[in-house]
Design a protein around this motif. Structure first.
Motif, mmCIF file in Angstrom:
data_model
loop_
_atom_site.group_PDB
_atom_site.id
_atom_site.type_symbol
_atom_site.label_atom_id
_atom_site.label_comp_id
_atom_site.label_asym_id
_atom_site.label_seq_id
_atom_site.Cartn_x
_atom_site.Cartn_y
_atom_site.Cartn_z
ATOM 1 N N THR A 128 -95.954 8.530 -3.420
ATOM 2 C CA THR A 128 -96.784 9.053 -2.337
ATOM 3 C C THR A 128 -98.215 8.584 -2.556
ATOM 4 N N ARG A 134 -104.307 13.388 4.583
ATOM 5 C CA ARG A 134 -103.047 13.050 5.257
ATOM 6 C C ARG A 134 -101.851 13.638 4.519
ATOM 7 N N PRO A 137 -98.911 11.240 2.029
ATOM 8 C CA PRO A 137 -97.722 10.695 2.694
ATOM 9 C C PRO A 137 -96.861 9.852 1.755
ATOM 10 N N SER B 106 -97.622 6.676 14.271
ATOM 11 C CA SER B 106 -97.394 7.406 13.018
ATOM 12 C C SER B 106 -97.763 6.560 11.797
ATOM 13 N N ARG B 109 -101.299 7.315 11.294
ATOM 14 C CA ARG B 109 -101.488 8.702 10.853
ATOM 15 C C ARG B 109 -101.162 8.859 9.369
ATOM 16 N N ARG B 110 -100.193 8.073 8.881
ATOM 17 C CA ARG B 110 -99.833 8.168 7.468
ATOM 18 C C ARG B 110 -100.728 7.306 6.580
ATOM 19 N N TYR B 111 -100.999 6.077 7.016
ATOM 20 C CA TYR B 111 -101.621 5.105 6.110
ATOM 21 C C TYR B 111 -103.030 4.706 6.538
#
Lengths: 228, 228
Positions: A128, A134, A137, B106, B109-111
Motif C-alpha cells: 500500500t 487517500r 491505497p 479512480s 483518486r488512489r494514486y
C-alpha cells in the motif's frame, strides 16, 4: 544531533557520521483509544510502549542480521529508547508492505466476498502507499513500476524479502506458542548499490498476533517474547 | 426464452439452443443523474441509450472478431436492442478489467500523490472485483491467484487481451479524432477449452472519451462513431 522528522510513533535525528538515530515514542496507532496496527492515526499513548517496541525491534533486527537479511539496523539502546540506523531512501514517499498468514483487517474488508475470516493466506504479500489523505491505497506491481516507485525486478526482491522476514518472525513467535496473523514492514534502498533493505521497526505495533485464539496487545507481546 | 438475470444496464435471457440473449436497457450507470462509467448505481435513463450502446457494441465486437480476438458475440439486432451471445462463465462473481490511457477517475483518486490529472498511462491494466457492497475493490494478480479466481497464467492472457482490445478501440476512436482516456471490460471463460474471451459490451457507457479536450457523453459518442 538534529531532528529531521517527527513521525506518528518515532522521531528521527541526523547524526554527524551520516547515520540516523530513531527515538521511539510511547504513542501507538489506533482509532478512538483502541490499538489498530492498520490505522493512520495515533490512537493512544501507552507508558513504556516505545521501549517495549524497541526491545522487540532489536531482537528481530539482530535475528535477521544473523541470517544475512539486509536491514538498516546498526545498534539500539533500549533504556534511552533509541536505535541507530544507516541512511535509507524510501520508495516514493514510502510504501507499506504487508505479509498475511490469516484473513483479517483490510484484506477481509476488501475481499470478504471470497475469503472467510481467519482463513489461511500462506504469506500473501500486498503493498500500500503511505498516503494518509487517500487512506493508504493498495497498489499493484504494474502500477508501482509505471509510477516509477519500484521496478518489476525490485518488486520481486521486495516480495521475497517480505516473505522471508515474515516467516522468521512467524517462527520466533511460534516458539512461544503465539501465532502471527499479519505483519507490515517498510523497506528502503541502502548504500551505494541501493540494496533493498528492511527499515523502520518490527514491534507489536506492526503485527497482529494471537495466543490460544486471543489477540495479544503489543506490550503483552513484548513481555511474552522477551521475558522467559 | 427465460429471464435468468436482470442487471443494471441489461437483462439476460436463456435461449433454447444454449446461447443467451442480452436485452440492452436505456439505463446508464451514474450518480445523482450524472453519467459515470465507474459508478455502481443506475444514475439516469436516456431514451435510446440501449440501442445506441448496442450499435456501438456490435461495431466493436465485429471489428474484434475480424482480428481474431475471442469474444462471446454471435450477432445483434439493434432495432430490438438485443444481442445473441455464447454462454460464458465469469471469474468468481465477476471482475472488471480497466485499461487506462490517461490518469482520471479512480486511478487519480488512489494514486494522486504520484500522478497528475490527465497524465499518459500507456495502456495500464488494473482489475477490480464486482462487489457493490465493498465498492469494487482493486485486486492484484497474486490475490486473484490465491483466491482461486484466475491463475497467474490466465492473468497474463487477460492483461494482454485487455491491452489489445483497448488499443483497437483507441485506434477506432482516433479515426474520428476522439481520444480514449480509459475503458472497462468484462471477461469470461467460453467453450470446452475455457478460453478467456471478452463478454458484456463495448459502448459509450464503458469508457471515457474526449474530443478537443471535452468529454463526450455516451449517446454523442455513438453518433460520432457510427453516423458519417
Amino acid at each position: 544531533m538534529k531532528l529531521v522528522y517527527s513521525g506518528k510513533t518515532k522521531d528521527v535525528f541526523a547524526l554527524e557520521d551520516g547515520n540516523y538515530l530513531l527515538k521511539f515514542k510511547d504513542d501507538v496507532t489506533g482509532t478512538d483509544g483502541v490499538f489498530d496496527p492498520g490505522a493512520n492515526t495515533v490512537g493512544l499513548t501507552l507508558e513504556g510502549a516505545g521501549r517495549a517496541g524497541l526491545r522487540l525491534t532489536k531482537f528481530f533486527f539482530e535475528a535477521l542480521g544473523q541470517k544475512g537479511i539486509p536491514t538498516h539496523y546498526i545498534d539500539a539502546n533500549p533504556e534511552a529508547a533509541t536505535m541507530t540506523v544507516k541512511p535509507a531512501t524510501v520508495f516514493g514517499k514510502g510504501l507499506e508492505v504487508i505479509c498475511r498468514y490469516r484473513a483479517v483487517g483490510s484484506f477481509l474488508r476488501r475481499y470478504g466476498m471470497y475469503a472467510a475470516e481467519g482463513q489461511s493466506l500462506d504469506a500473501f504479500v500486498e503493498v500500500t502507499l503511505k498516503d494518509d489523505d487517500r487512506e493508504d491505497p493498495p497498489i499493484t506491481k504494474d502500477a508501482l513500476a509505471m509510477l516509477g516507485l519500484l521496478s518489476a525486478e525490485e518488486y520481486e526482491v521486495l516480495k521475497a524479502l517480505t516473505q522471508q522476514i515474515g516467516n522468521i518472525v512467524k517462527e520466533e513467535l511460534a516458539k512461544k506458542n503465539i501465532e502471527l496473523y499479519d505483519i507490515k514492514f517498510e523497506f528502503g534502498r541502502i548504500g551505494a548499490d541501493k540494496q533493498i533493505a528492511l527499515i523502520d521497526e518490527i514491534s507489536g505495533g506492526n503485527m497482529r498476533a494471537f495466543k490460544d485464539g486471543k489477540y495479544i496487545e503489543p506490550l503483552v507481546l513484548e513481555k511474552l517474547m522477551l521475558e522467559g
